[in-house]
Design a protein around this motif. Structure first.
Motif, PDB file in Angstrom:
ATOM      1  N   ALA A  12      -9.592  -4.773  -8.772  1.00 25.85           N
ATOM      2  CA  ALA A  12      -9.906  -4.507  -7.361  1.00 25.85           C
ATOM      3  C   ALA A  12      -9.119  -5.432  -6.447  1.00 25.85           C
ATOM      4  O   ALA A  12      -8.598  -4.997  -5.404  1.00 25.85           O
ATOM      5  CB  ALA A  12     -11.406  -4.662  -7.123  1.00 25.85           C
ATOM      6  N   ILE A  13      -9.011  -6.702  -6.805  1.00 26.69           N
ATOM      7  CA  ILE A  13      -8.229  -7.660  -6.003  1.00 26.69           C
ATOM      8  C   ILE A  13      -6.752  -7.257  -5.987  1.00 26.69           C
ATOM      9  O   ILE A  13      -6.096  -7.296  -4.944  1.00 26.69           O
ATOM     10  CB  ILE A  13      -8.426  -9.091  -6.534  1.00 26.69           C
ATOM     11  CG1 ILE A  13      -9.858  -9.560  -6.259  1.00 26.69           C
ATOM     12  CG2 ILE A  13      -7.416 -10.058  -5.925  1.00 26.69           C
ATOM     13  CD1 ILE A  13     -10.234 -10.846  -6.964  1.00 26.69           C
ATOM     14  N   PHE A  14      -6.227  -6.864  -7.133  1.00 22.73           N
ATOM     15  CA  PHE A  14      -4.829  -6.427  -7.213  1.00 22.73           C
ATOM     16  C   PHE A  14      -4.586  -5.191  -6.347  1.00 22.73           C
ATOM     17  O   PHE A  14      -3.607  -5.140  -5.578  1.00 22.73           O
ATOM     18  CB  PHE A  14      -4.453  -6.137  -8.672  1.00 22.73           C
ATOM     19  CG  PHE A  14      -3.093  -5.539  -8.832  1.00 22.73           C
ATOM     20  CD1 PHE A  14      -1.959  -6.322  -8.696  1.00 22.73           C
ATOM     21  CD2 PHE A  14      -2.939  -4.187  -9.107  1.00 22.73           C
ATOM     22  CE1 PHE A  14      -0.692  -5.767  -8.830  1.00 22.73           C
ATOM     23  CE2 PHE A  14      -1.691  -3.630  -9.246  1.00 22.73           C
ATOM     24  CZ  PHE A  14      -0.560  -4.415  -9.112  1.00 22.73           C
ATOM     25  N   SER A  24      -2.777  -3.676   0.967  1.00 25.20           N
ATOM     26  CA  SER A  24      -2.496  -4.443   2.186  1.00 25.20           C
ATOM     27  C   SER A  24      -0.991  -4.593   2.399  1.00 25.20           C
ATOM     28  O   SER A  24      -0.494  -4.446   3.521  1.00 25.20           O
ATOM     29  CB  SER A  24      -3.137  -5.826   2.107  1.00 25.20           C
ATOM     30  OG  SER A  24      -4.531  -5.726   2.041  1.00 25.20           O
ATOM     31  N   LEU A  25      -0.270  -4.884   1.325  1.00 19.66           N
ATOM     32  CA  LEU A  25       1.181  -5.026   1.417  1.00 19.66           C
ATOM     33  C   LEU A  25       1.842  -3.732   1.876  1.00 19.66           C
ATOM     34  O   LEU A  25       2.683  -3.742   2.793  1.00 19.66           O
ATOM     35  CB  LEU A  25       1.740  -5.463   0.057  1.00 19.66           C
ATOM     36  CG  LEU A  25       3.238  -5.671  -0.033  1.00 19.66           C
ATOM     37  CD1 LEU A  25       3.627  -6.912   0.775  1.00 19.66           C
ATOM     38  CD2 LEU A  25       3.663  -5.833  -1.480  1.00 19.66           C
ATOM     39  N   PHE A  26       1.479  -2.614   1.281  1.00 15.59           N
ATOM     40  CA  PHE A  26       2.056  -1.326   1.677  1.00 15.59           C
ATOM     41  C   PHE A  26       1.668  -0.972   3.107  1.00 15.59           C
ATOM     42  O   PHE A  26       2.477  -0.444   3.869  1.00 15.59           O
ATOM     43  CB  PHE A  26       1.630  -0.205   0.728  1.00 15.59           C
ATOM     44  CG  PHE A  26       2.379  -0.190  -0.566  1.00 15.59           C
ATOM     45  CD1 PHE A  26       3.668  -0.689  -0.668  1.00 15.59           C
ATOM     46  CD2 PHE A  26       1.807   0.335  -1.710  1.00 15.59           C
ATOM     47  CE1 PHE A  26       4.366  -0.681  -1.865  1.00 15.59           C
ATOM     48  CE2 PHE A  26       2.490   0.351  -2.916  1.00 15.59           C
ATOM     49  CZ  PHE A  26       3.769  -0.151  -2.991  1.00 15.59           C
ATOM     50  N   SER A  27       0.427  -1.248   3.481  1.00 21.34           N
ATOM     51  CA  SER A  27      -0.035  -0.938   4.829  1.00 21.34           C
ATOM     52  C   SER A  27       0.771  -1.710   5.871  1.00 21.34           C
ATOM     53  O   SER A  27       1.224  -1.140   6.878  1.00 21.34           O
ATOM     54  CB  SER A  27      -1.520  -1.267   4.947  1.00 21.34           C
ATOM     55  OG  SER A  27      -1.973  -1.060   6.252  1.00 21.34           O
ATOM     56  N   LYS A  28       0.959  -2.994   5.642  1.00 24.93           N
ATOM     57  CA  LYS A  28       1.742  -3.804   6.580  1.00 24.93           C
ATOM     58  C   LYS A  28       3.208  -3.387   6.582  1.00 24.93           C
ATOM     59  O   LYS A  28       3.861  -3.362   7.633  1.00 24.93           O
ATOM     60  CB  LYS A  28       1.598  -5.285   6.239  1.00 24.93           C
ATOM     61  CG  LYS A  28       0.223  -5.811   6.580  1.00 24.93           C
ATOM     62  CD  LYS A  28       0.067  -7.256   6.229  1.00 24.93           C
ATOM     63  CE  LYS A  28      -1.374  -7.664   6.532  1.00 24.93           C
ATOM     64  NZ  LYS A  28      -1.655  -9.030   6.208  1.00 24.93           N
ATOM     65  N   SER A  29       3.740  -3.047   5.422  1.00 25.35           N
ATOM     66  CA  SER A  29       5.138  -2.602   5.335  1.00 25.35           C
ATOM     67  C   SER A  29       5.351  -1.313   6.114  1.00 25.35           C
ATOM     68  O   SER A  29       6.323  -1.182   6.870  1.00 25.35           O
ATOM     69  CB  SER A  29       5.544  -2.396   3.882  1.00 25.35           C
ATOM     70  OG  SER A  29       5.453  -3.591   3.161  1.00 25.35           O
ATOM     71  N   ILE A  30       4.453  -0.370   5.949  1.00 30.22           N
ATOM     72  CA  ILE A  30       4.587   0.908   6.659  1.00 30.22           C
ATOM     73  C   ILE A  30       4.424   0.696   8.162  1.00 30.22           C
ATOM     74  O   ILE A  30       5.160   1.282   8.962  1.00 30.22           O
ATOM     75  CB  ILE A  30       3.568   1.933   6.111  1.00 30.22           C
ATOM     76  CG1 ILE A  30       3.981   2.345   4.696  1.00 30.22           C
ATOM     77  CG2 ILE A  30       3.464   3.160   7.012  1.00 30.22           C
ATOM     78  CD1 ILE A  30       2.977   3.197   3.968  1.00 30.22           C
ATOM     79  N   ALA A  31       3.471  -0.168   8.557  1.00 28.03           N
ATOM     80  CA  ALA A  31       3.299  -0.453   9.986  1.00 28.03           C
ATOM     81  C   ALA A  31       4.562  -1.089  10.558  1.00 28.03           C
ATOM     82  O   ALA A  31       4.978  -0.748  11.679  1.00 28.03           O
ATOM     83  CB  ALA A  31       2.094  -1.367  10.189  1.00 28.03           C
TER      84      ALA A  31
END
Length: 67
Positions: free
Chosen positions: A41-43, A49-56
Motif C-alpha cells: 500500500a505504501i509503495f 503520488s509521483l505519477f500524479s505530480k508528474s502529470i500535473a
C-alpha cells in the motif's frame, strides 16, 4: 451421485483429510500478510503520488506553453 452424498463426502474430506494450520503457524502467516499488505500500500501510494505530480507538471507546462 446425489447432493446428500456430495455433502457427506465433503464433510468427511474436511474433517479427516484436510490438515488445518496450527495457531502459531496461522499467527505468523497473518503477520506476514499484514506487513506485506502495508508495504504494498505504501509503495502504490508513492507511485500514485509521483505519477500524479508528474502529470500535473506536464499539463501545467503545456498550459503555460500555449498562454
Amino acid at each position: 451421485m446425489s447432493l446428500v452424498d456430495f455433502i457427506k463426502g465433503s464433510y468427511i474430506e474436511f474433517k479427516d483429510k484436510v490438515e488445518w494450520p496450527k495457531w502459531p503457524e496461522l499467527q505468523s502467516s497473518t503477520i506476514v500478510v499484514t506487513v506485506s499488505t502495508v508495504l504494498l500500500a505504501i509503495f502504490v501510494f508513492g507511485v500514485d503520488s509521483l505519477f500524479s505530480k508528474s502529470i500535473a507538471n506536464i499539463l501545467s507546462l503545456f498550459i503555460n506553453l500555449f498562454n
